[in-house]
Scaffold this active site. Structure first.
Site, mmCIF file in Angstrom:
data_model
loop_
_atom_site.group_PDB
_atom_site.id
_atom_site.type_symbol
_atom_site.label_atom_id
_atom_site.label_comp_id
_atom_site.label_asym_id
_atom_site.label_seq_id
_atom_site.Cartn_x
_atom_site.Cartn_y
_atom_site.Cartn_z
ATOM 1 N N GLU A 43 0.831 -1.210 0.000
ATOM 2 C CA GLU A 43 0.000 0.000 0.000
ATOM 3 C C GLU A 43 0.861 1.255 0.000
ATOM 4 O OE1 GLU A 43 -3.120 -0.321 -1.169
ATOM 5 O OE2 GLU A 43 -3.585 -1.641 0.508
ATOM 6 N N HIS A 44 0.530 2.175 -0.889
ATOM 7 C CA HIS A 44 1.246 3.443 -1.095
ATOM 8 C C HIS A 44 2.668 3.213 -1.616
ATOM 9 C CE1 HIS A 44 -1.654 6.490 0.501
ATOM 10 N NE2 HIS A 44 -2.190 5.369 0.968
ATOM 11 N N GLY A 137 -17.095 4.399 -3.547
ATOM 12 C CA GLY A 137 -16.485 4.971 -2.344
ATOM 13 C C GLY A 137 -16.074 3.949 -1.309
ATOM 14 N N ALA A 138 -15.979 2.670 -1.691
ATOM 15 C CA ALA A 138 -15.607 1.627 -0.720
ATOM 16 C C ALA A 138 -14.121 1.303 -0.770
ATOM 17 C CB ALA A 138 -16.426 0.365 -0.991
ATOM 18 N N SER A 141 -11.744 0.961 -5.943
ATOM 19 C CA SER A 141 -11.412 1.540 -7.261
ATOM 20 C C SER A 141 -12.582 1.595 -8.222
ATOM 21 C CB SER A 141 -10.258 0.774 -7.914
ATOM 22 O OG SER A 141 -9.103 0.986 -7.191
ATOM 23 N N SER A 142 -13.726 2.022 -7.709
ATOM 24 C CA SER A 142 -14.877 2.178 -8.605
ATOM 25 C C SER A 142 -14.579 3.200 -9.700
ATOM 26 C CB SER A 142 -16.112 2.584 -7.806
ATOM 27 O OG SER A 142 -15.836 3.740 -7.045
ATOM 28 N N SER A 143 -13.824 4.245 -9.375
ATOM 29 C CA SER A 143 -13.547 5.271 -10.390
ATOM 30 C C SER A 143 -12.594 4.741 -11.459
ATOM 31 C CB SER A 143 -12.987 6.534 -9.744
ATOM 32 O OG SER A 143 -11.808 6.253 -9.047
ATOM 33 N N ASP A 187 -4.169 0.771 -9.353
ATOM 34 C CA ASP A 187 -5.574 0.400 -9.555
ATOM 35 C C ASP A 187 -5.869 0.092 -11.016
ATOM 36 O OD1 ASP A 187 -5.620 1.023 -6.900
ATOM 37 O OD2 ASP A 187 -6.565 2.958 -7.160
HETATM 38 C C1 GLA Z 1 -5.234 4.397 -4.051
HETATM 39 C C2 GLA Z 1 -4.463 4.865 -5.264
HETATM 40 C C3 GLA Z 1 -3.361 3.884 -5.643
HETATM 41 C C4 GLA Z 1 -2.506 3.512 -4.449
HETATM 42 C C5 GLA Z 1 -3.378 3.167 -3.241
HETATM 43 C C6 GLA Z 1 -2.573 2.947 -2.003
HETATM 44 O O1 GLA Z 1 -5.959 3.257 -4.353
HETATM 45 O O2 GLA Z 1 -5.321 5.047 -6.368
HETATM 46 O O3 GLA Z 1 -2.570 4.417 -6.682
HETATM 47 O O4 GLA Z 1 -1.600 4.529 -4.136
HETATM 48 O O5 GLA Z 1 -4.352 4.157 -2.974
HETATM 49 O O6 GLA Z 1 -1.791 1.815 -2.130
#
Ligand code: GLA
Length: 397
Positions: A43-44, A137-138, A141-143, A187
């Site tokens: 993550e990140h 919004g959950a 990655s709906s967008s 995503d």
């Molecule tokens: C969101 C962002 C991703 C990623 C994550 C965290 O989903 O769209 O690019 O940075 O946060 O891992």
């Protein structure tokens, strides 16, 4: 990427096509779909040129599109309608899109159009109907599912010949420069490059992908998603400030990106960075290491052995990166103490969903315990569903 026609989705595609025809008065040129994602771990790390391990889920956005041909040839008129939201029909002019000017869900398809134009492609007017069962919004990655469905459709319709990597770069540009969310490439990579039964092990430095089998059911497990219903937005300050801390850390440590810092370098880094920046850096460095360990473990021992890595990832996000929230922590802790073998928040943080890798026999117990814990804490009731790795973006008809 697979853009062949997917026959088993025919029913869904037909009903969207019928609805399109009823709305716009002519059949669409085709119907396309792209999934949301969960991130197993990493993550990140994406905007730090590191490693991630997401997968495309069996919930997706679908879009029916028809390029317009007015009586005097092509025009630049765009009409957009979604089956969700309360915006009604959105009208726009493909020839005069500008970043930041579009509100609501329409900014995702129009951001893709704008990014295609930035790449030098001529996009004529079109009609578009959008539908999605990715919870909005959950943190799933709906967008990006919308953007990836639209870019896949446009790539086919315009004969643009874009590769999956090109479409990742393009939707990333749309998201950062048009929508205004400074996100990485995880995503859209999962949505465009996902494959059934596999997690997508992505090296965000060079976009190389290895598909890693992830079949929780073979190990008697399910991956349970717990949607905390806490709203979050990556266009808000929290995400951007974490990104800025990472960039500061890389600059002070004299590396191109935090990807270039190893666990063994952390002790020295501690003497060079202020305490907050050090903790942000420590999350990224240890998280990259956990992704690599998770990939090795999945390959050699299967999903039943990655629980401790999921738990460690959550602790790092809660304590070092500070992107969790009380609802996510409660969901994770409760799931763990009622049978999950590993649990963590997934996605950008500050809300959204947690994932809990749970023995099939304990799934009911975990759900019940989380519901009770949320009631006791006075939190909004969460939603639950299980996910399996599904195919990436494709043409349905
Ligand atoms: C969101 C962002 C991703 C990623 C994550 C965290 O989903 O769209 O690019 O940075 O946060 O891992």
């Amino acid at each position: 990427m697979n853009t062949t026609t997917c026959t088993d989705a025919g029913g869904v595609a037909d009903s969207l096509a019928d609805r399109f025809e009823a709305t716009f008065g002519a059949a669409p040129d085709g119907v396309w779909a792209a999934p949301g994602r969960v991130n197993l771990i990493g993550e990140h790390t994406d905007y730090n040129e590191g490693f991630v391990l997401p997968f495309a889920i069996d919930k997706r956005a679908r879009t029916a599109v028809r390029l317009r041909e007015g009586s005097s040839g092509k025009d630049s008129r765009v009409r957009l309608l979604s089956t969700f939201g309360d915006q009604g029909l959105v009208a726009a002019d493909a020839a005069s899109l500008s970043p930041g000017a579009v509100k609501g869900w329409a900014k995702y398809p129009l951001g893709v159009v704008w990014a295609l134009q930035q790449r030098g492609l001529d996009v004529p007017g079109f009609d578009l109907l959008l539908d999605s069962n990715v919870p909005l919004g959950a943190g799933l990655s709906s967008s990006h599912a919308i953007e990836c469905a639209v870019v896949t459709a446009m790539n086919d319709l315009l004969g643009a010949g874009l590769t999956a990597e090109d479409m990742v770069t393009l939707t990333h540009h749309a998201e950062n420069a048009f929508v205004g969310a400074p996100t990485g490439i995880m995503d859209q990579s999962a949505s465009l490059r996902g494959a059934r039964g596999h997690a997508v092990f992505l090296d965000c430095r060079d976009q190389s992908v290895e598909l890693v089998p992830f079949q929780a059911q073979d190990a008697g497990l399910v991956l349970l998603v717990i949607d905390t219903k806490v709203a979050h937005s990556h266009a808000d300050g929290g995400y951007a400030s974490r990104r800025a801390s990472c960039e500061l850390g890389a600059e002070v440590l004299g590396v191109k990106a935090l990807r270039d810092v190893g666990v063994a370098d952390l002790e020295e880094a501690g003497g060079l960075l202020d305490p907050v920046t050090f903790r942000r850096v420590r999350h990224i460095v240890t998280e990259n290491d956990r992704v690599l360990q998770a990939v090795d473990t999945l390959r050699s021992q299967g999903p039943a052995r990655i629980g401790a890595l999921l738990d460690a990832s959550h602790a790092s996000m809660r304590d070092d990166f500070e992107i969790s929230c009380p609802e996510l922590d409660l969901a994770v802790d409760t799931a763990r103490s009622h049978g999950a073998i590993g649990a963590r928040m997934t996605g950008g943080g500050f809300g959204g969903s947690a994932i809990a890798l749970t023995p099939v026999r304990d799934e009911r117990q975990v759900r019940d315990a989380v519901v009770h814990a949320f009631v006791d804490a006075g939190f909004t009731a969460p939603d639950f569903f299980t996910v399996t790795p599904a195919a990436g973006a494709e043409r349905l008809s």
